[in-house]
Scaffold this motif. Structure first.
Motif, PDB file in Angstrom:
ATOM      1  N   ARG A  88       0.653  -1.261   0.316  1.00 33.28           N
ATOM      2  CA  ARG A  88       0.278   0.072  -0.146  1.00 33.28           C
ATOM      3  C   ARG A  88       1.108   2.002   0.374  1.00 33.28           C
ATOM      4  O   ARG A  88       2.001   1.818   0.744  1.00 33.28           O
ATOM      5  N   ASN A 117      -9.827   0.580   2.866  1.00 30.99           N
ATOM      6  CA  ASN A 117      -8.742  -0.561   2.310  1.00 30.99           C
ATOM      7  C   ASN A 117      -7.432  -1.349   3.876  1.00 30.99           C
ATOM      8  O   ASN A 117      -6.918  -1.598   3.813  1.00 30.99           O
ATOM      9  N   SER A 153      -8.860  -3.736   6.014  1.00 31.80           N
ATOM     10  CA  SER A 153     -10.032  -5.292   5.360  1.00 31.80           C
ATOM     11  C   SER A 153      -9.026  -6.501   5.883  1.00 31.80           C
ATOM     12  O   SER A 153      -9.969  -7.229   5.547  1.00 31.80           O
TER      13      SER A 153
END
Length: 349
Positions: free
Chosen positions: A9, A194, A197
């Protein structure tokens, strides 16, 4: 920050920065598993020592046992009596169903009158009574008299509350009618989901409202008031519970707390991003120190909180008593309109 499935990420502040730029351009006594406490209104002592809870001939003693755990040993005498000599003591334990407990598979009953209830379930809640009989022998005449004493313990199953977190945060915007406001809000929710999650948590009950705010010694500002709930029951959470079926709420609570911490860190880094990463401050941007969070508790069906009836276990989700029920993940047990329910842990009347 690492995400689910090993996917890399971008730093959280960078994600929101890019989103903002794009939008501008076009959120009792406690054992490890047992609470043994007196009923305060009855002034019960509820003495606890080495996982033993002593009785009281004058008052019943309330004990709270976590579901699936073992109760402490309930002692069929008070603390003072336990320090005395007893001749030919006998103990008779009666369960909530009015039947003798001796010989039941789920009890550990010692020869000295101590009772442990194992693998406690909500249906095991209720009154546990014991009668102690012993003899007194007169020294001079050797005359025998039999004495009887009765002790009552009210034992309740409890669970830890399920936790969720309500988050409040604010952003500045150029005007409330700006079309980019709603686009920004949708992008923000995607980013937050996100981030968490992999914890089987998600964002629910989100809202974004724009208000005009007049601050002292400043002009009129337009702000987005964003709120949402960080919830631990995203699709797939049941699979996590299959690994730890007895204390699932402990695991989900740990995960949602981690989700809350990640989101808090995310907003904390917005201030850093604004100060260090942007030469021109975006029109929609995070307001420093506007992040706040409160915890929201709920109970599993058949359980509820009651800080009056169970004031010594006020934070617990205690099993619903006879005549009450809890059908959903609510906070309190409801009273049956026609109290036909005589069991503990009812989910309907």
């Amino acid at each position: 920050m690492a995400g689910g499935g090993g996917r890399p990420r971008s730093p959280p502040w960078a994600l929101l920065g890019m989103a903002a730029a794009a939008v501008v351009a076009c959120w009792g006594v406690l054992f490890p598993t047992v609470r043994a406490v007196p009923m305060e209104e009855q002034h019960s002592l509820g003495l606890v020592e080495k996982n033993y809870v002593y009785g009281d001939t004058k008052h019943e003693v309330s004990i709270y046992v976590k579901v699936f755990a073992n109760s402490p040993f309930l002692v069929c005498m008070d603390l003072a009596r336990s320090q005395e000599e007893l001749i030919d003591p006998k103990y008779l334990w009666i369960g909530p169903d009015g039947k003798k407990l001796e010989g039941r598979r789920y009890v550990n009953l010692t020869e000295t009158g101590k009772l442990m209830v194992m693998g406690f379930k909500e249906s095991m809640s209720g009154a546990y009574t014991c009668t102690l009989s012993h003899k007194i022998i007169e020294t001079t005449t050797q005359e025998e008299r039999e004495m009887f004493e009765a002790y009552q313990f009210m034992v309740y199953a409890y669970r830890e509350a399920d936790h969720a977190y309500q988050v409040f945060v604010r952003f500045t915007t150029r005007e409330c009618e700006l079309a980019a406001n709603s686009l920004f809000f949708e992008e923000l929710k995607k980013i937050l989901n996100n981030i968490i999650s992999d914890l089987t948590c998600h964002i629910i009950d989100s809202s974004c409202k724009c208000h005009s705010v007049k601050l002292p010694k400043q002009g009129l500002l337009h702000e987005l008031f964003v709120s949402f709930q960080v919830n631990p029951f995203a699709p797939g959470w049941e699979e996590v519970c299959h690994q730890v079926p007895y204390d699932c709420e402990d695991v989900t609570n740990m995960r949602v707390q981690e989700a809350r911490d990640r989101i808090g860190e995310f907003f904390h880094k917005q201030t850093y991003a604004l100060k260090r990463r942007f030469q021109t401050v975006p029109i929609i941007h995070y307001m420093d120190n506007s992040f706040s969070v409160i915890r929201i508790d709920s109970c599993r069906p058949g359980f509820g909180k009651n800080d009056i009836t169970h004031k010594n276990c006020a934070s617990c989700c205690v099993v619903c008593g006879p005549g009450t029920f809890s059908p959903n993940n609510e906070v309190t047990c409801q009273i049956c309109t026609r109290p036909r329910v005589k069991m503990y842990g009812a989910r309907s009347c």
